[in-house]
Every structure is written in C-alpha cells, then in structure tokens.
Design a protein around this motif. Sequence first.
Motif, PDB file in Angstrom:
ATOM      1  N   PHE A  95       0.863  -1.187   0.000  1.00 36.05           N
ATOM      2  CA  PHE A  95       0.000   0.000   0.000  1.00 36.05           C
ATOM      3  C   PHE A  95       0.898   1.235   0.000  1.00 36.05           C
ATOM      4  O   PHE A  95       1.683   1.426   0.927  1.00 36.05           O
ATOM      5  CB  PHE A  95      -0.892   0.038   1.244  1.00 36.05           C
ATOM      6  N   GLN A  96       0.784   2.040  -1.033  1.00 35.65           N
ATOM      7  CA  GLN A  96       1.483   3.328  -1.070  1.00 35.65           C
ATOM      8  C   GLN A  96       0.388   4.388  -1.036  1.00 35.65           C
ATOM      9  O   GLN A  96      -0.249   4.674  -2.043  1.00 35.65           O
ATOM     10  CB  GLN A  96       2.353   3.429  -2.325  1.00 35.65           C
TER      11      GLN A  96
ATOM     12  N   VAL B 272       3.349  -1.332   3.891  1.00 33.10           N
ATOM     13  CA  VAL B 272       3.019   0.073   3.664  1.00 33.10           C
ATOM     14  C   VAL B 272       4.300   0.751   3.208  1.00 33.10           C
ATOM     15  O   VAL B 272       5.306   0.757   3.929  1.00 33.10           O
ATOM     16  CB  VAL B 272       2.464   0.757   4.926  1.00 33.10           C
TER      17      VAL B 272
ATOM     18  N   HIS C  13       0.381   3.745   7.730  1.00 33.13           N
ATOM     19  CA  HIS C  13       0.884   2.657   8.573  1.00 33.13           C
ATOM     20  C   HIS C  13       0.417   2.853  10.012  1.00 33.13           C
ATOM     21  O   HIS C  13      -0.018   1.899  10.678  1.00 33.13           O
ATOM     22  CB  HIS C  13       2.411   2.607   8.508  1.00 33.13           C
TER      23      HIS C  13
END
Length: 449
Positions: free
Chosen positions: A187-188, A225, A236
């Motif tokens: 996940f960005q 993350v 995060h």
Amino acid sequence: MLHLFHFDLKPRSNYGDAILFELVRLLLDGYDDRERFLVTGSANLRHQVGAGRVRQVNQGYDAVVLGGGGLMLRSTNENQLSGWQWKISIADLEALTVPLVVFAIGYNRFEGEPDFDPVFAEHLNATVAKAAFFGLRNHASIARVRDYLRPELRDRLTFQPCPTTVASYLVPDLHVPDLEPERRVGFQVTFEERNELAGYDGDRVFAGLLDVARELAGRGYALDVISHHPRDRRFHDHLREHGVDARLVPLEGIERDIHDGLAYYARLPLTIGMRGHGQMIPFGMGNGIISVAARDKLRWFADDIGHPELAVDPRGDEWPGRVLDLVDAWFGDFAARRREFASIREGFWQLSLDNLARISAALTGTPGERPFRAFSRYERELALNAFTAARLYDREVETSTRLRDELRAERTRATAAERQLARREAQLARLPFYTAIRRARSGSAHRGE
C-alpha cells in the motif's frame, strides 16, 4: 559525445522524484552503446536560473536537459518568472545558445486548483519554441498543454513515457522476470489538502483502504506500507491503530543506493498506490498496480497502458470492493497479466529509444545505431557518487540562498525602520511644543545659564 547539463531534483524526502531523475541520466548515458550522451553537470530546477548559470551552460555544455517529473504545477515553487516549477525568466531562456531537450515532464495541476497565471502560457510557448525536443509523459498532458500553445507549436509535443516505466531495461540486474505470485500486497497511500479541492475526503479514503487491508489480511496476504514521503507513513499508523499488522517500507531518505527501492518493487507482486510514481515504478519493474485515483495523472497513466479500470475513483461507497476485485483478478491470472504488462513496457522502451534517436539526430545530425548498454551495479555506484556530491551542493546552495534572502529581508526592514524613525523625528521637530522647548534651551545656552 555530447556533454549534457541536467536541470533536475535530488530530494531526500520524495523517493519517486529522487529515483526518477537518476533514471533519466541512466537512459541518456546508456544510449548508443554509451557513445552519444553523457550528463556531466546538473542543478536544481527550482532554483532561479540567472545569467551566471546560463553563461556556464553555454560555455561548458553541448545541450540542456529538463525533466522529467510533473513540473507543470503552479502550487509548488510558485514564481512569476515562469508560472511553473522551472524557475527561469523568458529573457534567460532565450539567452541559452545550446539546444534544449524537455524530457518526460507532465501537466500536474490538482483537480479544482486554479488555472496557471498568465505568465505560464507565455513562458510555455517560449519554451516549446526553443526546444529541440519537447516530450510529455502521458497523452493527457499533451492534450492539455496544446490548449496553451499557439497553433504553429502544437505539433511539436511528443509522447515520452517517464523513464520509471521502463526501469527494468535500465537496471536489468534488479529485474525479476519470473517472479512467483507470493501473496503480498503493498500500500502506497498519500493524501494532501490539495486533493480536497476535487471533493476527495482523506478520512473516507483511509477508512476505505483500512477495509481493503483488513479483508486482504483475513485472506492471508502479507501487507506492506510503502512510504515515498514522510507523510505516507500516516497510513501505517492508521492500520496499527486499528489492529491491522503491516510492515513499513520507508524508501524516502535513502542515503546510499537509491536503486534499492527498485529492487524492492521488483519483488513486490502488486502495489495499491496513490502517487504517480507509486504506480509507474512498480509497473516499470514488471509488477501489478491498482491506483486509488485521487489525482488525474493516475487515471492518465492507466489510460496510456490500456487499462482504465485499474484507476479506481475513491469517492462514494463502492470503491473498496472494486479494489478487492482487481486484486483477485491480478493474482487469479498472475503470469499472463505480467506478460501483458511486459509487452506494454517493451512498447514504451522502443518508443523511448526512437525518441532518443530523434534527439540525437536533432543535436548531431545522426540518430545513433548502436545498442543500448545499461550500467552495471558497480557503474551505478560510481554514478551515485556524483549524484550524492551534487545533492550536497544543492543543499548548500539552498542554505546560502535562504541566508542571503534572510539577510536581504533584515536589511530591508532595517532601512525601513531608519526611514520611519527619520520621518517621526522630522514630524516631532515641527510640533509647536517641541519647537518652543528647543528655543528655550537654545536661549538658556546662549545666556550661559
């Protein structure tokens, strides 16, 4: 061999921008068996380009390269010289006597953000007219930039994908062509106040992605993350506060080998991203992307690779389910989808080589016919020494500029205070009571009292 001067950025706090400009150099330097171009000088494109810099470039280099990056943005590095991030006046732009190459830049206005100031259109027309090559990183940028140009300049715009989208060709030793479909998702996630201009709600975006993360964790996926910028770490923290386990992978601030981030993405099967480079880099290293598209540029890239469905609009209530469906689709046909992405990436690569041939022909009269030769890891390390030294130099320039500006401001304030004091003393001297006292004192002194 042509010696090139590169107007770039070398930030520590934004991984995408840091690696992007280094990949531009690897692409240029490796072209034509490394015999055509060599980037031997650089400067921060956000620093003002004055007569001294223009003179240095004209006397010491064969051409100037600007880019890539989303430089057409008014709200970063605001200035009235150009109206966009490259801070050079039209007069100094015209004073450049060496060819100008604008490479893989993007139209980057936030949705809902005011249009550019009038100086932007004037400066943009002058830049396009000046450039030997003007490459934009997506077709939508071409369409929007054309609207600002005089009719005779509109056909000068060329599609040049961001070099991050062909990173596997630039660092082939880091590419993993036969990656196994490990159940792991990155996940960005980022959100800025500027996203709210278009009606996006940061709390709702975080809540929706929390639902996605919980569901994936429940299905047995490992979660990462990824932070390209310090603000990306907030997601995060958000997961941890809600009991969702995820590994934090900080890429910003890498001091030594900034290519380590490429090696990481090469082994990450799928990224759910919200930054432009949070989708272009994993794509460029061979892996899957799903974009939570709170920016136009995320949709534009999905359009350019022929998969608009990969850009999910995070407004409304149904979008987290669409993200989960896309995760299932990617892992459900992992090898075939990677092969399709590889084919698209190969097309971007060939287009980039064709554009370099055009640039070479424009600058030297010959396109260059030898194969591209990528740098080895050792050679990249040597190049990074120059990168690190140049970044330190840029920091010193920024510090000197800040101190000079502060000193100038203090001098201005001191001068204004002195003038105000002089005016008040002059006003006081004209007051009757003050005049009478002065006369009385003068008379006493005259009588010797």
